[in-house]
Design a protein around this motif. Structure first.
Motif, short mmCIF file in Angstrom:
data_model
loop_
_atom_site.label_atom_id
_atom_site.label_comp_id
_atom_site.label_asym_id
_atom_site.label_seq_id
_atom_site.Cartn_x
_atom_site.Cartn_y
_atom_site.Cartn_z
N MET A 1 0.81 -1.22 0.00
CA MET A 1 0.00 0.00 0.00
C MET A 1 0.84 1.26 0.00
SD MET A 1 -3.07 -1.15 -0.01
CE MET A 1 -4.06 0.25 0.48
N GLU A 2 2.16 1.12 -0.08
CA GLU A 2 3.07 2.24 0.13
C GLU A 2 2.82 3.40 -0.83
OE1 GLU A 2 7.91 2.94 0.57
OE2 GLU A 2 7.08 0.95 0.10
N TYR A 3 2.47 3.11 -2.08
CA TYR A 3 2.32 4.15 -3.09
C TYR A 3 0.89 4.28 -3.59
CZ TYR A 3 7.32 3.23 -3.04
OH TYR A 3 8.61 3.03 -2.63
N SER A 4 -0.05 3.60 -2.95
CA SER A 4 -1.42 3.54 -3.46
C SER A 4 -2.11 4.89 -3.47
CB SER A 4 -2.24 2.55 -2.64
OG SER A 4 -1.70 1.25 -2.74
N GLY A 5 -1.74 5.76 -2.55
CA GLY A 5 -2.39 7.07 -2.47
C GLY A 5 -2.14 7.94 -3.68
N TYR A 6 -1.12 7.59 -4.48
CA TYR A 6 -0.80 8.41 -5.64
C TYR A 6 -1.66 8.05 -6.86
CZ TYR A 6 3.29 9.76 -2.94
OH TYR A 6 4.12 10.24 -1.96
N SER A 7 -2.60 7.10 -6.70
CA SER A 7 -3.44 6.69 -7.82
C SER A 7 -4.67 7.56 -8.00
CB SER A 7 -3.91 5.24 -7.62
OG SER A 7 -2.88 4.34 -7.94
N GLU A 215 -3.13 -3.93 -10.58
CA GLU A 215 -4.57 -4.12 -10.32
C GLU A 215 -5.23 -2.80 -9.92
OE1 GLU A 215 -6.13 -6.74 -11.10
OE2 GLU A 215 -4.36 -7.95 -11.54
N GLN A 216 -4.54 -2.02 -9.11
CA GLN A 216 -5.13 -0.76 -8.65
C GLN A 216 -5.42 0.17 -9.83
OE1 GLN A 216 -2.53 1.65 -6.26
NE2 GLN A 216 -4.21 2.71 -5.24
N GLY A 285 24.04 0.50 -4.33
CA GLY A 285 24.28 1.79 -3.69
C GLY A 285 23.90 2.96 -4.57
N THR A 286 22.95 2.75 -5.49
CA THR A 286 22.55 3.77 -6.45
C THR A 286 21.79 4.89 -5.76
OG1 THR A 286 22.43 2.10 -8.20
CG2 THR A 286 21.23 4.17 -8.56
N LYS A 287 22.09 6.12 -6.15
CA LYS A 287 21.33 7.28 -5.70
C LYS A 287 20.35 7.67 -6.80
CE LYS A 287 23.66 7.83 -1.85
NZ LYS A 287 24.30 6.51 -1.80
N SER A 288 19.15 8.10 -6.39
CA SER A 288 18.09 8.36 -7.36
C SER A 288 17.46 9.73 -7.15
CB SER A 288 16.98 7.31 -7.25
OG SER A 288 17.47 6.01 -7.43
N MET A 289 16.99 10.28 -8.25
CA MET A 289 16.09 11.42 -8.23
C MET A 289 14.79 10.96 -8.87
SD MET A 289 16.55 15.20 -9.91
CE MET A 289 15.27 16.44 -9.72
N VAL A 290 13.66 11.26 -8.23
CA VAL A 290 12.36 10.80 -8.71
C VAL A 290 11.41 11.98 -8.83
CG1 VAL A 290 10.41 9.27 -8.29
CG2 VAL A 290 12.69 8.62 -7.47
N HIS A 291 10.84 12.14 -10.01
CA HIS A 291 9.67 13.00 -10.17
C HIS A 291 8.45 12.08 -10.20
CE1 HIS A 291 12.21 16.48 -11.78
NE2 HIS A 291 11.51 16.98 -10.78
N LEU A 292 7.59 12.22 -9.20
CA LEU A 292 6.39 11.40 -9.07
C LEU A 292 5.17 12.26 -9.40
CD1 LEU A 292 4.76 8.91 -8.23
CD2 LEU A 292 5.03 9.62 -5.85
N TYR A 293 4.44 11.89 -10.46
CA TYR A 293 3.30 12.67 -10.93
C TYR A 293 2.02 12.06 -10.36
CZ TYR A 293 6.88 14.47 -14.04
OH TYR A 293 8.03 15.04 -14.53
N THR A 294 1.60 12.57 -9.24
CA THR A 294 0.49 11.98 -8.52
C THR A 294 -0.80 12.08 -9.33
OG1 THR A 294 -0.71 11.97 -6.42
CG2 THR A 294 -0.03 14.12 -7.26
N GLY A 295 -1.54 10.96 -9.38
CA GLY A 295 -2.83 10.93 -10.03
C GLY A 295 -2.79 11.00 -11.54
#
Length: 340
Positions: A1-7, A215-216, A285-295
């Protein structure tokens, strides 16, 4: 459920689809018709612009593929190289579809961008497009300094969107195993296909349980659970093959130390990207940058009526700039939530 709110659907997307009802219930049509509809809607918003500089290289089966190199006007011959792999669900796309992105990245970041015209299905099924993309990466490693006025020892990045991001992920493992020199130093992974749904059961249980978005977000604009199956049939890739389902690789060590992700909250592929991000961080040991486009759904940014879509190219410039930063300037992962 960690990322479900972004749906939860973004109001910008809801408003946009209301003005373009042809984007509703796309499972009623086949893949080819769906692509035509996308193109018609996109064409109403922004005409494409084309850069004409082009050459060809021979790949492993003797076929010649088209390449397009974007070189900034500066005299810097030690600039990094980005291998750009376009989107298109393994079935569509070409050098033109990534042209604006490539020109913008080259000019804004003083890097060389190599746009790869890999072959697509159904005429050229799996693994032709992947092999073309790896051969282009290998060619750049050997020829960037002499042919592209660039130096992959300064920075050597491989990336793409959707199917292109899948190729980039597979190439990261292949280049590691082949000892490619100079090595790939960074990846750009935008809405990546990391594993086909038919292969989920082959993952360890603790990993499989993290993949809820299929599924979500199964009934979803632009990319649905059904359309993923349709694409796999036409592309002809065995789901269990790590050359398509690269999360099935048993060893995630010694992969590039920097990755830029673009992830859509309403995408059925969302959780695959987050799982890969965790595996890279934990094993390499990878470092990341994430743009998360909610919804937002898979690939929403091609429709420029929305503010978030208009910002997407700026986000991409910021993300590739992150790959260019010196190692000691990227000490932790960055998560930036967009579209709220």
């Amino acid at each position: 459920m960690e990322y479900s709110g972004y749906s939860q659907l973004n109001p910008q997307w809801t408003k946009f689809v209301a003005s373009h009802p042809e984007l509703g219930d796309l499972d009623r049509v086949g893949i080819v018709e769906r692509c035509r509809i996308f193109g018609e809607v996109e064409a109403k918003i922004l005409p494409r612009q084309v850069l004409k500089d082009m050459f060809t290289i021979a790949v492993r089966d003797g076929h010649e593929i088209s390449m397009r190199s974007y070189v900034p006007a500066s005299n810097n011959r030690s600039r990094p190289v980005l291998i750009y792999l376009h989107a298109g669900g393994f079935l569509f796309g070409d050098l033109e579809s990534g042209d604006l992105n490539c020109r913008t990245l080259a000019a804004r970041l003083d890097i060389n961008v190599l746009n790869v015209g890999y072959r697509v299905a159904p005429k050229w099924p799996f693994p032709h497009g992947l092999n073309d993309s790896y051969d282009a990466t290998e060619w750049a490693a050997a020829n960037a300094e002499s042919h592209l006025d660039a130096s992959p020892t300064t920075g050597f990045f491989v990336g793409g969107i959707s199917s292109g991001a899948n190729f980039a992920g597979v190439i990261a493992y292949q280049a590691r195993d082949a000892g490619l020199s100079p090595p790939i130093t960074g990846l750009w992974s935008s809405i990546p296909v990391c594993i086909l749904p038919q292969a989920y059961h082959l993952l360890p249980v603790d990993q499989r349980e993290q993949l809820l978005s299929l599924e979500q977000n199964a009934e979803n604009p632009l990319l649905t659970k059904k359309s993923l199956s349709d694409i796999q049939v036409i592309y002809g890739s065995p789901p269990e093959d790590p050359r398509i389902s690269f999360l099935l690789n048993k060893d995630h060590r010694e992969l590039p130390k920097r990755v830029y992700f673009q992830i859509c909250g309403r995408d059925p592929l969302r959780d695959e990207a987050f799982l890969w991000k965790k595996l890279l961080e934990g094993h390499s040991g990878t470092k990341s940058m994430v743009h998360l486009y909610t919804g937002m759904p898979h690939g929403f940014w091609r429709f420029l009526e929305m503010k978030t879509s208009q910002e997407w190219l700026e986000d991409l410039v910021e993300g590739i700039r992150y790959l260019c930063e010196p190692e000691d300037e990227a000490k932790k992962t960055k998560l930036i939530v967009k579209g709220v």
